[in-house]
Design a protein around this motif. Structure first.
Motif, PDB file in Angstrom:
ATOM      1  N   GLY A   1       6.095  11.211   3.213  1.00  0.00           N
ATOM      2  CA  GLY A   1       5.746  12.236   4.197  1.00  0.00           C
ATOM      3  C   GLY A   1       6.042  13.608   3.633  1.00  0.00           C
ATOM      4  N   ILE A   2       5.057  14.512   3.714  1.00  0.00           N
ATOM      5  CA  ILE A   2       5.267  15.873   3.222  1.00  0.00           C
ATOM      6  C   ILE A   2       4.961  16.872   4.324  1.00  0.00           C
ATOM      7  N   ASP A   3       5.698  17.980   4.319  1.00  0.00           N
ATOM      8  CA  ASP A   3       5.505  19.042   5.298  1.00  0.00           C
ATOM      9  C   ASP A   3       6.089  20.317   4.701  1.00  0.00           C
ATOM     10  N   PRO A   4       5.412  21.458   4.882  1.00  0.00           N
ATOM     11  CA  PRO A   4       5.932  22.698   4.304  1.00  0.00           C
ATOM     12  C   PRO A   4       7.145  23.265   5.043  1.00  0.00           C
ATOM     13  N   VAL A   5       7.459  22.726   6.228  1.00  0.00           N
ATOM     14  CA  VAL A   5       8.571  23.243   7.036  1.00  0.00           C
ATOM     15  C   VAL A   5       9.835  22.442   6.728  1.00  0.00           C
ATOM     16  N   ASP A   6      10.819  23.097   6.160  1.00  0.00           N
ATOM     17  CA  ASP A   6      12.062  22.418   5.767  1.00  0.00           C
ATOM     18  C   ASP A   6      12.740  21.733   6.946  1.00  0.00           C
ATOM     19  N   GLN A   7      12.758  22.393   8.095  1.00  0.00           N
ATOM     20  CA  GLN A   7      13.439  21.834   9.250  1.00  0.00           C
ATOM     21  C   GLN A   7      12.777  20.541   9.725  1.00  0.00           C
ATOM     22  N   SER A   8      11.460  20.479   9.631  1.00  0.00           N
ATOM     23  CA  SER A   8      10.748  19.260  10.014  1.00  0.00           C
ATOM     24  C   SER A   8      11.143  18.099   9.107  1.00  0.00           C
ATOM     25  N   ILE A   9      11.231  18.368   7.809  1.00  0.00           N
ATOM     26  CA  ILE A   9      11.633  17.332   6.860  1.00  0.00           C
ATOM     27  C   ILE A   9      13.062  16.891   7.119  1.00  0.00           C
TER      28      ILE A   9
ATOM     29  N   ALA B   1      -4.004   5.569   0.493  1.00  0.00           N
ATOM     30  CA  ALA B   1      -4.497   6.279   1.674  1.00  0.00           C
ATOM     31  C   ALA B   1      -3.789   7.618   1.811  1.00  0.00           C
ATOM     32  N   VAL B   2      -4.522   8.600   2.291  1.00  0.00           N
ATOM     33  CA  VAL B   2      -3.966   9.901   2.685  1.00  0.00           C
ATOM     34  C   VAL B   2      -4.264  10.084   4.160  1.00  0.00           C
ATOM     35  N   VAL B   3      -3.235  10.462   4.914  1.00  0.00           N
ATOM     36  CA  VAL B   3      -3.375  10.680   6.352  1.00  0.00           C
ATOM     37  C   VAL B   3      -3.090  12.146   6.656  1.00  0.00           C
ATOM     38  N   ALA B   4      -3.970  12.784   7.400  1.00  0.00           N
ATOM     39  CA  ALA B   4      -3.771  14.163   7.834  1.00  0.00           C
ATOM     40  C   ALA B   4      -4.079  14.222   9.330  1.00  0.00           C
ATOM     41  N   SER B   5      -3.055  14.019  10.131  1.00  0.00           N
ATOM     42  CA  SER B   5      -3.227  13.975  11.581  1.00  0.00           C
ATOM     43  C   SER B   5      -2.804  15.290  12.211  1.00  0.00           C
ATOM     44  N   GLU B   6      -3.732  15.925  12.890  1.00  0.00           N
ATOM     45  CA  GLU B   6      -3.489  17.227  13.540  1.00  0.00           C
ATOM     46  C   GLU B   6      -3.077  18.277  12.507  1.00  0.00           C
ATOM     47  N   VAL B   7      -3.779  18.296  11.398  1.00  0.00           N
ATOM     48  CA  VAL B   7      -3.496  19.224  10.308  1.00  0.00           C
ATOM     49  C   VAL B   7      -4.685  20.141  10.037  1.00  0.00           C
ATOM     50  N   VAL B   8      -5.873  19.546   9.987  1.00  0.00           N
ATOM     51  CA  VAL B   8      -7.074  20.276   9.564  1.00  0.00           C
ATOM     52  C   VAL B   8      -7.320  21.530  10.400  1.00  0.00           C
ATOM     53  N   GLU B   9      -7.034  21.461  11.691  1.00  0.00           N
ATOM     54  CA  GLU B   9      -7.326  22.593  12.584  1.00  0.00           C
ATOM     55  C   GLU B   9      -6.403  23.789  12.359  1.00  0.00           C
ATOM     56  N   HIS B  10      -5.425  23.645  11.455  1.00  0.00           N
ATOM     57  CA  HIS B  10      -4.522  24.753  11.153  1.00  0.00           C
ATOM     58  C   HIS B  10      -4.771  25.343   9.763  1.00  0.00           C
TER      59      HIS B  10
ATOM     60  N   LEU C   1       0.827  -1.203   0.000  1.00  0.00           N
ATOM     61  CA  LEU C   1       0.000   0.000   0.000  1.00  0.00           C
ATOM     62  C   LEU C   1       0.863   1.255   0.000  1.00  0.00           C
ATOM     63  N   ARG C   2       0.415   2.263  -0.738  1.00  0.00           N
ATOM     64  CA  ARG C   2       1.102   3.561  -0.763  1.00  0.00           C
ATOM     65  C   ARG C   2       0.286   4.555   0.056  1.00  0.00           C
ATOM     66  N   ILE C   3       0.959   5.216   0.985  1.00  0.00           N
ATOM     67  CA  ILE C   3       0.293   6.144   1.891  1.00  0.00           C
ATOM     68  C   ILE C   3       0.974   7.503   1.825  1.00  0.00           C
ATOM     69  N   LEU C   4       0.174   8.557   1.790  1.00  0.00           N
ATOM     70  CA  LEU C   4       0.668   9.935   1.843  1.00  0.00           C
ATOM     71  C   LEU C   4       0.376  10.492   3.222  1.00  0.00           C
ATOM     72  N   ASP C   5       1.430  10.882   3.944  1.00  0.00           N
ATOM     73  CA  ASP C   5       1.291  11.461   5.281  1.00  0.00           C
ATOM     74  C   ASP C   5       1.451  12.973   5.164  1.00  0.00           C
ATOM     75  N   VAL C   6       0.332  13.692   5.260  1.00  0.00           N
ATOM     76  CA  VAL C   6       0.312  15.150   5.083  1.00  0.00           C
ATOM     77  C   VAL C   6       0.593  15.835   6.419  1.00  0.00           C
ATOM     78  N   GLY C   7       1.538  16.780   6.404  1.00  0.00           N
ATOM     79  CA  GLY C   7       1.911  17.448   7.638  1.00  0.00           C
ATOM     80  C   GLY C   7       2.642  16.498   8.564  1.00  0.00           C
ATOM     81  N   CYS C   8       3.631  15.793   8.009  1.00  0.00           N
ATOM     82  CA  CYS C   8       4.281  14.688   8.730  1.00  0.00           C
ATOM     83  C   CYS C   8       5.171  15.137   9.867  1.00  0.00           C
ATOM     84  N   GLY C   9       5.553  16.421   9.911  1.00  0.00           N
ATOM     85  CA  GLY C   9       6.433  16.876  10.987  1.00  0.00           C
ATOM     86  C   GLY C   9       7.739  16.109  10.978  1.00  0.00           C
ATOM     87  N   GLY C  10       8.126  15.616  12.153  1.00  0.00           N
ATOM     88  CA  GLY C  10       9.381  14.874  12.271  1.00  0.00           C
ATOM     89  C   GLY C  10       9.303  13.427  11.864  1.00  0.00           C
ATOM     90  N   GLY C  11       8.148  12.971  11.378  1.00  0.00           N
ATOM     91  CA  GLY C  11       8.033  11.629  10.820  1.00  0.00           C
ATOM     92  C   GLY C  11       7.625  10.535  11.782  1.00  0.00           C
TER      93      GLY C  11
END
Length: 240
Positions: free
Chosen positions: A54-62, A105-114, A29-39
């Protein structure tokens, strides 16, 4: 939170995908983790056999996520990371000659509220998913109780998270989120309440969704992406 969200994702995916892989239940299975933070979640899903981006807009988190995953050679082949937003990734896929839905699957954990634009978010999730693919969201309900506990107590009194982390106006109720998802080509399968104990630091399931909740939705197989607006059209509409 991984004690709840990882089994929630795993079990619901196994209900959808009947193949069984002992020891690696999410293999194939292929999964996209949106807003992955530190992984943290990305790695947990990779250990279950999934191929995770895992994707995140913050370079330092990646950078942190990539460094941490480098310590485990077995995970290097299961995961990859990119510093970008979901919308940017969706646009890239649309520009490819043979682009199209690629994730189970796409996962967005603790993302929507931002987020400020949930319509664009749900459109992008739909665009990245294969027909029948799963969307997993954990977020915070928009209630008086969530304001008191999620902002006043968590941010101002206990300092569990930095002050200003959350904006109550961006919180969304399960009913409103379900309505939005169903208008975007999803069928909501389950909603479960989540409860955090600040004394023990543990999460548990609860019948109440008054504060935190987890949601699983499935992209409708008969959703006609060909007749839906492009990512560019949708973004333009939200700013018109």
């Amino acid at each position: 939170m991984n004690d709840l969200r990882v089994p929630f994702i795993r079990d619901n995916l196994l209900n959808v995908h009947k193949a069984r892989h002992p020891g690696k239940p999410l293999a194939g299975l292929r999964i996209l983790d949106v807003g992955c933070g530190g992984g943290l979640l990305t790695e947990s899903l990779g250990r279950l056999g999934a191929n995770v981006l895992g994707i995140d807009p913050v370079d330092q988190s990646i950078a942190t996520a990539q460094l941490h995953s480098s310590y485990d050679p077995d995970l290097r082949h299961q995961m990859s990371y990119r510093a970008c937003t979901l919308e940017e990734l969706s646009e890239e896929e649309e520009e490819k000659e043979q682009g199209g839905p690629q994730f189970d699957a796409v996962v967005a954990s603790e993302v929507v509220e931002h987020l400020t634009n949930l319509e664009t978010f749900t459109f992008s999730c739909n665009h990245m998913l294969k027909p029948g693919g799963s969307l997993f969201i954990t977020t915070i309900n928009k209630t008086n109780l969530s304001y008191v506990l999620g902002i006043i107590v968590a941010e101002e009194l206990l300092r569990i998270v930095p002050s200003g982390t959350h904006d109550w106006e961006k919180f969304i109720s399960p009913v409103d989120l379900e309505r939005l998802l169903e208008s975007s080509g999803f069928s909501v399968q389950s909603v479960q309440g989540m409860l955090y104990n600040p004394l023990s630091g543990a999460w548990s399931w609860t019948n109440s969704t008054a504060i935190n909740y987890a949601l699983h939705a499935v992209k409708l197989s008969d959703w006609d992406e060909g007749s839906s607006p492009t990512m560019e059209d949708h973004t333009a509409d939200t700013h018109s």
